[in-house]
Design an enzyme around this catalytic site. Structure first.
Site, mmCIF file in Angstrom:
data_model
loop_
_atom_site.group_PDB
_atom_site.id
_atom_site.type_symbol
_atom_site.label_atom_id
_atom_site.label_comp_id
_atom_site.label_asym_id
_atom_site.label_seq_id
_atom_site.Cartn_x
_atom_site.Cartn_y
_atom_site.Cartn_z
ATOM 1 N NE ARG A 147 37.582 48.661 52.697
ATOM 2 C CZ ARG A 147 37.774 50.296 52.434
ATOM 3 N NH1 ARG A 147 37.372 50.807 51.433
ATOM 4 N NH2 ARG A 147 38.147 51.009 53.233
ATOM 5 C CD GLU B 89 45.033 58.619 59.904
ATOM 6 O OE1 GLU B 89 44.644 58.770 59.197
ATOM 7 O OE2 GLU B 89 45.488 57.807 61.252
#
Length: 180
Positions: free
Chosen positions: A64, A101
């Site tokens: 993006r 993560e």
């Protein structure tokens, strides 16, 4: 920062609860790109920041960041440099692995894309925990860039990414502060 633009964005950004995981408040930037007038205001603001900081190249983080970064570079008449995921760039590249993560990832940039005297603005749609932005910072600084300017449309301040980026001696600008 442009307070008028900030207020417009706060009203326009669509928040989608529990996406992609339960408990996440997803900030949908495509609600911005669907509004041509607002989209143009963002690009103009980014271009103004390029002029203010005397930027010579804009780097956009996949994917993006390409949307806003390429348009800001075009509007400012300066080169656009993509920071891509692993295996997407031809030629000589440099790369940086970083932790997520749930594992690791890698970003890459073409080795010749940034010169010693370039002033680089890195643009992305959003900063959360800062993993990809920090990896981008380290990647670009390995090319002798001393100080970078990072610009995000949205900063999820409660997740601390922008503060980590500032601690690495970078300018960090965001148009809207939100909670993720």
């Amino acid at each position: 920062m442009n307070k008028s633009l900030q207020k417009k964005l706060e009203k326009e950004i669509r928040v989608i609860p529990d996406f992609p995981l339960k408990g996440v408040m997803f900030q949908d930037i495509f609600s911005i790109t669907e509004n041509p007038k607002l989209f143009k205001e963002i690009v103009n603001e980014l271009s103004n920041l390029c002029k203010k900081y005397k930027i010579t190249k804009v780097a956009g983080i996949e994917a993006r960041g390409f949307i806003f970064g390429a348009l800001a570079a075009y509007k400012s008449s300066i080169p656009f440099v993509p920071i891509r995921k692993k295996g997407k760039l031809p030629g000589k590249i440099i790369k940086k692995k970083y932790k997520l993560e749930y594992g690791t990832d890698q970003i890459e940039i073409q080795k010749h894309a940034i010169l010693n005297n370039d002033k680089v603005m890195v643009i992305d749609d959003l900063i959360a925990t800062g993993g990809t932005a920090i990896a981008s910072c380290k990647l670009l600084k390995s090319l002798t860039v001393k100080k970078l300017t990072f610009c995000f449309i949205i900063d999820l301040q409660n997740l601390g990414g922008s503060e980590k980026l500032k601690s690495l001696n970078n300018n960090v600008i965001s148009i809207v502060n939100a909670v993720g």
